[in-house]
Design an enzyme around this catalytic site. Structure first.
Site, PDB file in Angstrom:
ATOM      1  N   ASN A  47      97.802  -9.906  -1.786  1.00  0.00           N
ATOM      2  CA  ASN A  47      98.114  -9.336   0.081  1.00  0.00           C
ATOM      3  C   ASN A  47      97.944 -10.182   0.363  1.00  0.00           C
ATOM      4  OD1 ASN A  47      98.778  -6.088  -0.081  1.00  0.00           O
ATOM      5  ND2 ASN A  47      97.035  -5.243   0.287  1.00  0.00           N
ATOM      6  N   HIS A  78     100.703  -8.401   3.505  1.00  0.00           N
ATOM      7  CA  HIS A  78     101.107  -7.465   3.155  1.00  0.00           C
ATOM      8  C   HIS A  78     102.516  -6.931   2.376  1.00  0.00           C
ATOM      9  CE1 HIS A  78      96.223  -6.378   4.208  1.00  0.00           C
ATOM     10  NE2 HIS A  78      96.806  -7.589   4.901  1.00  0.00           N
ATOM     11  N   ASP A 105     103.502  -4.693  -0.090  1.00  0.00           N
ATOM     12  CA  ASP A 105     103.962  -3.314   0.055  1.00  0.00           C
ATOM     13  C   ASP A 105     105.189  -3.212  -1.209  1.00  0.00           C
ATOM     14  OD1 ASP A 105     102.266  -1.643   1.764  1.00  0.00           O
ATOM     15  OD2 ASP A 105     103.935  -2.456   3.111  1.00  0.00           O
ATOM     16  N   GLU A 137      95.996   0.570  -3.960  1.00  0.00           N
ATOM     17  CA  GLU A 137      96.420   0.526  -4.620  1.00  0.00           C
ATOM     18  C   GLU A 137      96.137   1.339  -6.067  1.00  0.00           C
ATOM     19  OE1 GLU A 137      92.686  -1.692  -5.256  1.00  0.00           O
ATOM     20  OE2 GLU A 137      93.999  -0.681  -4.012  1.00  0.00           O
TER      21      GLU A 137
END
Length: 332
Positions: A200, A205, A209, A235
């Protein structure tokens, strides 16, 4: 209908529909056939009622069955099929779910063609089924990965601990296997993506994802239709695995670890996971089993990551202290 509406688990809901169709139609045989998109639409028998064939739960159906089942899902209504003289009876396929990564059809075999009146009732029940499955799908699945969310975990865990999981719990044959101890056990696995914060921080992000979605897809394609797959948040993923023995459970988690390591991820390229797993017994609570598996994950991360470790093996080797069910250290 009230009993159906009160269900909060797709497998238990399917079992209720099987019982309802059995009472309504007195069929020769009922089978629930389930499929996952991630498995290229392989179909598995997950419920039986009445006469049994030799196809065990989790064993894929023959490929020639697939077009008929997909046709049934596409139409979203019951489909009557001709049956050969060797098979006997009349087959009717009724879709239970649709427009989902996981779809199901109930196959009803009767000695005569279902009357128009009964078929209208079957059709109404089928529409109700699809509505309930859609509600469960919306409320109990993670919006990003479409895995089950934490809300539905505890109830499913309790059934696993009591050895009342999907597959054969609703059949006399399944009850006998449980009495004889031949149905296999259950394992809880916790999966944690290694260095996910770095993904990230470095890539953003959106890429993070994408990584989560791809890991979820790899889980669906690695584990079996009867295994329950969850995203607990961030996660962290969880698997409720049904397996015959500890060696089989270890092989399943190791297979997933290896698949992640060998899969190229967008922008990130290389990714690994740390996995901890533990056997579930009837005295377990969701919290106690999760804590054991989580301890194993922590040990994996402290010892190089990219490992799949069994809590029972770690304690037997003296690498972890065994804990009793209420979380205390077990001295005797």
């Amino acid at each position: 209908m009230a009993q159906l509406a009160g269900q909060r688990d797709p497998a238990a809901l399917d079992s209720c529909f099987v019982d309802l169709f059995a009472e309504l139609l007195a069929p020769l045989r009922l089978r629930v056939l389930r499929s996952h998109a991630a498995e290229q639409r392989k179909w598995y028998v997950t419920r039986h009622h009445g006469q049994f064939d030799q196809l065990a739960p989790d064993e894929p159906l023959a490929a020639e069955e697939e077009p008929l089942l997909l046709h049934c899902i596409t139409l979203s209504e019951p489909v009557l099929l001709p049956v050969s003289a060797q098979q006997g009876g009349i087959r009717t396929l009724v879709p239970l779910t649709g427009d989902s990564d996981e779809i199901a059809v109930v196959e009803i075999t009767t000695s005569t063609v279902i009357s128009k009146e009964l078929l209208r009732t079957v059709n109404a029940i089928q529409r109700f089924s699809m509505h309930l499955h859609a509600l469960l799908d919306e409320n109990e699945r993670d919006s990003l990965t479409r895995l089950l969310n934490r809300k539905s975990f505890d109830e499913t865990f309790v059934r696993a601990a009591l050895n009342l999981d999907a597959g054969s719990a609703s059949t006399a044959e399944g009850l006998e296997r449980r009495r004889q101890g031949t149905e296999g056990g259950h394992w809880l696995g916790v999966i944690n993506i290694d260095h996910f914060k770095r993904v990230n921080d470095v890539h953003g992000h959106l890429i993070g994802d994408e990584v989560l979605i791809l890991v979820a897809q790899l889980m669906k394609s690695t584990f079996r239709a009867s295994d329950r797959l969850y995203r607990f948040g961030g996660e962290e993923f969880v698997v409720l695995l049904r397996c015959n023995d500890a060696q089989g459970a270890e092989a399943a988690f190791e297979r997933f670890r290896d698949k992640v390591e060998k899969t190229p991820f967008p922008r990130v390229e290389h990714l690994t996971v740390s996995i901890g797993f533990t056997a579930i017994d009837a005295c377990d609570t969701p919290g106690s089993a999760f804590e054991r598996a989580d301890q194993s994950v922590y040990h994996a991360k402290e010892n190089g990551r990219n490992l799949a470790l069994s809590y029972e093996t770690l304690t037997a080797c003296g690498l972890l202290q065994a804990k009793n069910q209420d979380g205390g250290v077990e001295f005797f």
